[in-house]
Design a protein around this motif. Sequence first.
Motif, PDB file in Angstrom:
ATOM      1  N   UNK A  33       6.611   7.092  14.351  1.00 18.02           N
ATOM      2  CA  UNK A  33       5.777   7.428  13.181  1.00 18.02           C
ATOM      3  C   UNK A  33       4.519   6.546  13.098  1.00 18.02           C
ATOM      4  N   UNK A  34       3.351   7.201  12.981  1.00 12.09           N
ATOM      5  CA  UNK A  34       2.088   6.448  12.969  1.00 12.09           C
ATOM      6  C   UNK A  34       1.058   7.082  12.052  1.00 12.09           C
ATOM      7  N   UNK A  35       0.157   6.241  11.572  1.00 18.12           N
ATOM      8  CA  UNK A  35      -1.003   6.726  10.821  1.00 18.12           C
ATOM      9  C   UNK A  35      -2.068   7.206  11.789  1.00 18.12           C
ATOM     10  N   UNK A  36      -2.982   7.998  11.247  1.00 16.47           N
ATOM     11  CA  UNK A  36      -4.076   8.510  12.073  1.00 16.47           C
ATOM     12  C   UNK A  36      -4.835   7.402  12.784  1.00 16.47           C
ATOM     13  N   UNK A  37      -5.208   6.376  12.050  1.00 16.42           N
ATOM     14  CA  UNK A  37      -6.030   5.330  12.677  1.00 16.42           C
ATOM     15  C   UNK A  37      -5.255   4.582  13.765  1.00 16.42           C
ATOM     16  N   UNK A  38      -3.912   4.487  13.592  1.00 17.75           N
ATOM     17  CA  UNK A  38      -3.097   3.841  14.638  1.00 17.75           C
ATOM     18  C   UNK A  38      -3.093   4.693  15.904  1.00 17.75           C
ATOM     19  N   UNK A  39      -3.028   6.026  15.686  1.00 18.81           N
ATOM     20  CA  UNK A  39      -3.031   6.938  16.837  1.00 18.81           C
ATOM     21  C   UNK A  39      -4.333   6.809  17.621  1.00 18.81           C
ATOM     22  N   UNK A  40      -5.431   6.712  16.897  1.00 20.97           N
ATOM     23  CA  UNK A  40      -6.716   6.557  17.564  1.00 20.97           C
ATOM     24  C   UNK A  40      -6.768   5.239  18.351  1.00 20.97           C
ATOM     25  N   UNK A  41      -6.329   4.184  17.695  1.00 19.30           N
ATOM     26  CA  UNK A  41      -6.362   2.868  18.336  1.00 19.30           C
ATOM     27  C   UNK A  41      -5.512   2.861  19.610  1.00 19.30           C
ATOM     28  N   UNK A  42      -4.308   3.413  19.515  1.00 19.04           N
ATOM     29  CA  UNK A  42      -3.423   3.437  20.682  1.00 19.04           C
ATOM     30  C   UNK A  42      -3.942   4.376  21.772  1.00 19.04           C
ATOM     31  N   UNK A  43      -4.536   5.483  21.351  1.00 19.12           N
ATOM     32  CA  UNK A  43      -5.153   6.410  22.315  1.00 19.12           C
ATOM     33  C   UNK A  43      -6.187   5.661  23.152  1.00 19.12           C
ATOM     34  N   UNK A  44      -7.087   4.962  22.470  1.00 16.92           N
ATOM     35  CA  UNK A  44      -8.171   4.276  23.170  1.00 16.92           C
ATOM     36  C   UNK A  44      -7.659   3.113  24.013  1.00 16.92           C
ATOM     37  N   UNK A  45      -6.603   2.444  23.514  1.00 18.82           N
ATOM     38  CA  UNK A  45      -6.096   1.263  24.211  1.00 18.82           C
ATOM     39  C   UNK A  45      -5.276   1.670  25.441  1.00 18.82           C
ATOM     40  N   UNK A  46      -4.415   2.674  25.265  1.00 17.36           N
ATOM     41  CA  UNK A  46      -3.496   3.006  26.357  1.00 17.36           C
ATOM     42  C   UNK A  46      -4.125   3.907  27.396  1.00 17.36           C
ATOM     43  N   UNK A  47      -5.038   4.758  26.970  1.00 15.11           N
ATOM     44  CA  UNK A  47      -5.693   5.645  27.927  1.00 15.11           C
ATOM     45  C   UNK A  47      -7.047   5.047  28.304  1.00 15.11           C
ATOM     46  N   UNK A  48      -6.972   3.838  28.835  1.00 13.81           N
ATOM     47  CA  UNK A  48      -8.164   3.106  29.247  1.00 13.81           C
ATOM     48  C   UNK A  48      -8.967   3.965  30.221  1.00 13.81           C
ATOM     49  N   UNK A  49     -10.267   4.011  30.055  1.00 13.62           N
ATOM     50  CA  UNK A  49     -11.074   4.795  30.981  1.00 13.62           C
ATOM     51  C   UNK A  49     -11.316   6.214  30.484  1.00 13.62           C
ATOM     52  N   UNK A  50     -10.481   6.688  29.554  1.00 12.38           N
ATOM     53  CA  UNK A  50     -10.707   7.999  28.932  1.00 12.38           C
ATOM     54  C   UNK A  50     -11.672   7.782  27.770  1.00 12.38           C
ATOM     55  N   UNK A  51     -12.531   8.763  27.552  1.00 13.50           N
ATOM     56  CA  UNK A  51     -13.524   8.624  26.491  1.00 13.50           C
ATOM     57  C   UNK A  51     -12.835   8.336  25.147  1.00 13.50           C
ATOM     58  N   UNK A  52     -13.244   7.277  24.445  1.00 15.96           N
ATOM     59  CA  UNK A  52     -12.614   6.951  23.162  1.00 15.96           C
ATOM     60  C   UNK A  52     -12.732   8.121  22.185  1.00 15.96           C
ATOM     61  N   UNK A  53     -11.738   8.234  21.326  1.00 13.58           N
ATOM     62  CA  UNK A  53     -11.661   9.333  20.379  1.00 13.58           C
ATOM     63  C   UNK A  53     -12.548   9.032  19.175  1.00 13.58           C
ATOM     64  N   UNK A  54     -13.390   9.996  18.797  1.00 11.45           N
ATOM     65  CA  UNK A  54     -14.177   9.821  17.568  1.00 11.45           C
ATOM     66  C   UNK A  54     -13.264  10.121  16.380  1.00 11.45           C
ATOM     67  N   UNK A  55     -13.499   9.412  15.261  1.00  7.23           N
ATOM     68  CA  UNK A  55     -12.629   9.625  14.097  1.00  7.23           C
ATOM     69  C   UNK A  55     -12.634  11.083  13.652  1.00  7.23           C
ATOM     70  N   UNK A  56     -13.833  11.673  13.612  1.00  2.00           N
ATOM     71  CA  UNK A  56     -13.949  13.065  13.157  1.00  2.00           C
ATOM     72  C   UNK A  56     -13.093  13.987  14.008  1.00  2.00           C
ATOM     73  N   UNK A  57     -13.204  13.809  15.318  1.00  2.00           N
ATOM     74  CA  UNK A  57     -12.460  14.656  16.246  1.00  2.00           C
ATOM     75  C   UNK A  57     -10.956  14.457  16.059  1.00  2.00           C
ATOM     76  N   UNK A  58     -10.572  13.208  15.797  1.00  5.29           N
ATOM     77  CA  UNK A  58      -9.149  12.933  15.638  1.00  5.29           C
ATOM     78  C   UNK A  58      -8.591  13.639  14.409  1.00  5.29           C
ATOM     79  N   UNK A  59      -9.323  13.559  13.287  1.00  3.77           N
ATOM     80  CA  UNK A  59      -8.792  14.179  12.066  1.00  3.77           C
ATOM     81  C   UNK A  59      -8.761  15.701  12.196  1.00  3.77           C
ATOM     82  N   UNK A  60      -9.761  16.292  12.851  1.00  3.27           N
ATOM     83  CA  UNK A  60      -9.740  17.741  13.080  1.00  3.27           C
ATOM     84  C   UNK A  60      -8.517  18.115  13.915  1.00  3.27           C
TER      85      UNK A  60
END
Lengths: 180, 232
Positions: free
Chosen positions: A16-43
């Motif tokens: 279980x995670x909050x939106x902002x945690x998902x974004x943070x983990x996305x960017x941290x774990x998928x190193x080299x993948x384009x970081x997720x913009x907040x807008x795109x994440x919420x959509x």
Amino acid sequence: MSTTHALLGILAGQGISHGYELKREHDRRLLGVKPLAFGQMYTTLARMLRDGYIAEAAHQRVGGPDRVAYRLTTDGRVELDNWLSEAVPPAAYISAQLFVKVLVALVATPDEATARSFLATQRAAHLARMRELTQVKTAGGASVTELAVADYLLNHLDADLRWMATTLDRIGQLRAEVQA
Amino acid sequence: MNDPILEAKNIEKWYGPTPALRDMSLVIGRGEIVAVTGPSGCGKSTLLHCLSGILRPDQGSVQFQQRDITNVSEATRSRLRRTAFGVLFQFGQIVPELTAVENVTLPLQLGGSRFRDAAVRAQRLLDRLGVGDLAGKRPGEMSGGQQQRVALARALVTEPEVLFADEPTGALDSLAGEQVMVELVRLAGDHGTTVLVVTHNVQVAAYADREITMRDGQLETAGQVTVAGEAR
Ligand SMILES: Nc1ncnc2c1ncn2[C@@H]1O[C@H](COP(=O)(O)OP(=O)(O)O)[C@@H](O)[C@H]1O
Ligand SMILES: [Mg+2]
């Protein structure tokens, strides 16, 4: 890139995670993948909620507006497992700008000079980037993830360079065909 | 560029009626790592052999530290190869009957060192290359990547001014090749060794500071791509 499935996977790994945690983990774990913009994440999260892949887990008030925490649903788990078991369509279309540029250069200009000089410029840029990525290896102290990112990019740049060399070798014929 | 250490002036090399090198000139600075790339048969190995004094060019000259090494006696050239140059080939450089440490001490012993002193240096280098525990093993008992790291130790144990490497990872899988190149670059950096690495593999060339591209026995710089292509 399927942001939906990347987020499903992160949620599966994190619990279980909050939106902002998902974004943070996305960017941290998928190193080299384009970081997720907040807008795109919420959509994306809204769409995943609508499709029943995730559900709201709890409401928490942490000194501010409500922040929703999400959990993976059974449908979400099935969707993730299906996605992980399928092959990515191997090179259905060419999306590389460099390919399009060479063809456009041959269509739009009277001779091969523009395409040739573009290819030379691109080759130099590719080589410079490859040297930069190789320094990740020689500098020492790189994590295995950083090495995997460097290797992925190096192999793709290498493939581009080989394609560029072959194309340069038959640029005259290619131009004749493209302009016909 | 730092001061030049190696310089080829208009060299040519023919095998019978076929030219392998045509009017080739280049300057390599001290401490530089230079990659020579180009398609198979374009003359890369011939260039390396001429620069390292293994072959004598038919025309032109090669200078090492501002001194001509083309028109000197074979004895002088062979001493140079033993003391100032190290070479690393694709494979087949280490003696199968000798252990790793014996292989690495060989160049030092040829230079007059005693085995005990040589063995200490060899062991230190093998340790550094991550194959220290294989010191007593023969090549047949090692993987290709381990053998190539022993060969690298052997090439560098005399602390040469210039290391010549011809397709040093050509016989290795990519991970073993990476280990060899990473160690090669680090050791060269630590000792200020100049490196000339010949390869048809761009990923290997990316370890270098600078790349020289050859085609049909000649230099092909980025600007000359057009000319070479049009000539076909
Ligand atoms: N010993 C030899 N005898 C005859 N021809 C040779 C010999 N060595 C190389 N060649 C020829 O010289 C050219 C350059 O060879 P080489 O320097 O080995 O190229 P590369 O290392 O780039 O593959 C090739 O055409 C090759 O066939
Ligand atoms: Mg060769």
